[in-house]
Design a protein around this motif. Structure first.
Motif, PDB file in Angstrom:
ATOM      1  N   TRP A 154      11.490   7.239  -0.171  1.00 54.06           N
ATOM      2  CA  TRP A 154      11.276   5.808  -0.043  1.00 54.06           C
ATOM      3  C   TRP A 154      12.582   5.090   0.246  1.00 54.06           C
ATOM      4  CZ3 TRP A 154       8.991   8.659  -3.998  1.00 54.06           C
ATOM      5  CH2 TRP A 154       7.614   8.866  -3.825  1.00 54.06           C
ATOM      6  N   HIS A 189       2.843  -2.489   0.398  1.00 55.13           N
ATOM      7  CA  HIS A 189       2.003  -1.309   0.181  1.00 55.13           C
ATOM      8  C   HIS A 189       1.303  -0.923   1.494  1.00 55.13           C
ATOM      9  CE1 HIS A 189      -1.085   1.092  -2.092  1.00 55.13           C
ATOM     10  NE2 HIS A 189      -1.797   0.767  -1.027  1.00 55.13           N
ATOM     11  N   TYR A 204       3.616   0.444   4.202  1.00 55.16           N
ATOM     12  CA  TYR A 204       3.928   1.874   4.032  1.00 55.16           C
ATOM     13  C   TYR A 204       2.832   2.731   4.655  1.00 55.16           C
ATOM     14  CZ  TYR A 204       5.273   6.306   1.948  1.00 55.16           C
ATOM     15  OH  TYR A 204       5.659   7.612   1.764  1.00 55.16           O
ATOM     16  N   HIS A 205       1.582   2.388   4.397  1.00 55.85           N
ATOM     17  CA  HIS A 205       0.486   3.132   5.026  1.00 55.85           C
ATOM     18  C   HIS A 205       0.602   3.062   6.558  1.00 55.85           C
ATOM     19  CE1 HIS A 205      -1.716   4.130   1.445  1.00 55.85           C
ATOM     20  NE2 HIS A 205      -2.038   2.881   1.149  1.00 55.85           N
ATOM     21  N   GLU A 232       3.947   5.296   7.442  1.00 51.62           N
ATOM     22  CA  GLU A 232       3.996   6.701   7.031  1.00 51.62           C
ATOM     23  C   GLU A 232       2.678   7.449   7.153  1.00 51.62           C
ATOM     24  OE1 GLU A 232       6.830   8.639   5.727  1.00 51.62           O
ATOM     25  OE2 GLU A 232       7.610   7.043   6.992  1.00 51.62           O
ATOM     26  N   GLU A 290       2.171   6.838  -3.497  1.00 50.17           N
ATOM     27  CA  GLU A 290       3.330   6.768  -2.610  1.00 50.17           C
ATOM     28  C   GLU A 290       3.530   5.343  -2.091  1.00 50.17           C
ATOM     29  OE1 GLU A 290       2.966   9.463   0.681  1.00 50.17           O
ATOM     30  OE2 GLU A 290       3.080  11.232  -0.588  1.00 50.17           O
ATOM     31  N   ALA A 291       2.448   4.727  -1.627  1.00 50.98           N
ATOM     32  CA  ALA A 291       2.536   3.368  -1.087  1.00 50.98           C
ATOM     33  C   ALA A 291       2.954   2.374  -2.170  1.00 50.98           C
ATOM     34  CB  ALA A 291       1.206   2.962  -0.457  1.00 50.98           C
ATOM     35  N   PHE A 336       6.761   2.914  -2.927  1.00 50.42           N
ATOM     36  CA  PHE A 336       7.529   2.324  -1.825  1.00 50.42           C
ATOM     37  C   PHE A 336       7.543   0.801  -1.962  1.00 50.42           C
ATOM     38  CE2 PHE A 336       7.292   0.037   2.186  1.00 50.42           C
ATOM     39  CZ  PHE A 336       8.491   0.399   2.784  1.00 50.42           C
ATOM     40  N   SER A 337       6.378   0.228  -2.192  1.00 47.80           N
ATOM     41  CA  SER A 337       6.257  -1.220  -2.296  1.00 47.80           C
ATOM     42  C   SER A 337       7.109  -1.759  -3.437  1.00 47.80           C
ATOM     43  CB  SER A 337       4.789  -1.604  -2.486  1.00 47.80           C
ATOM     44  OG  SER A 337       4.646  -2.999  -2.519  1.00 47.80           O
TER      45      SER A 337
END
Length: 143
Positions: free
Chosen positions: A5, A72, A75-76, A79, A100-101, A104-105
């Motif tokens: 991230w 969020h 990121y989707h 990635e 994961e999202a 990252f967020s």
């Protein structure tokens, strides 16, 4: 653990000179629209032909949480671009992709806070108040 991230966040900052997810989405050519979803979802990433669109629940329009939700979904969009069919059909993998999202967020919100205020948030509560960061991330972001 956060290197994946961190690298993406640093790459985005280097390219666009901001951590603001609204500016990042615009800079990457991703349209962000507020739509009347009702109670859920808060956000969704949609691909139509070669275009990526992020839909945010119109209930977030005036809420601080819009930053966290957009990050969020961003990121989707970045990635998980090749996983959209997988993402919509798999239940087990979805939890991992969501986590994961979210991480990252949360990390992006920390950097955005630093960008705006010149210092990192003192408490997790600062992130929640400022950007609506999900409570479930406290353990991930404060270690």
């Amino acid at each position: 653990m956060f290197e994946k991230w961190y690298d993406l966040i640093q790459q985005l900052y280097k390219e666009f000179k901001t951590y603001d997810p609204f500016v990042l989405a615009e800079s990457k050519g991703i349209d962000v629209l507020f739509v009347p979803f009702g109670e859920t979802p808060k956000g969704e990433t949609v691909r139509f032909k070669d275009e990526t669109i992020i839909l945010l629940n119109e209930q977030l329009m005036e809420e601080n949480e819009r930053f966290f939700v957009l990050a969020h979904e961003l990121y989707h969009a970045i990635e998980h671009e090749q996983l959209s069919a997988y993402y919509t059909t798999q239940r087990n993998g979805k939890g991992t992709l969501e986590r994961e999202a979210n991480i990252f967020s949360g990390q992006l919100m920390i950097k955005m806070y630093e960008e705006i205020y010149g210092f990192p948030p003192e408490t997790f509560q600062d992130l929640q108040n400022q950007y609506g960061v999900s409570e479930e991330l406290e353990d991930y972001l404060t270690k």
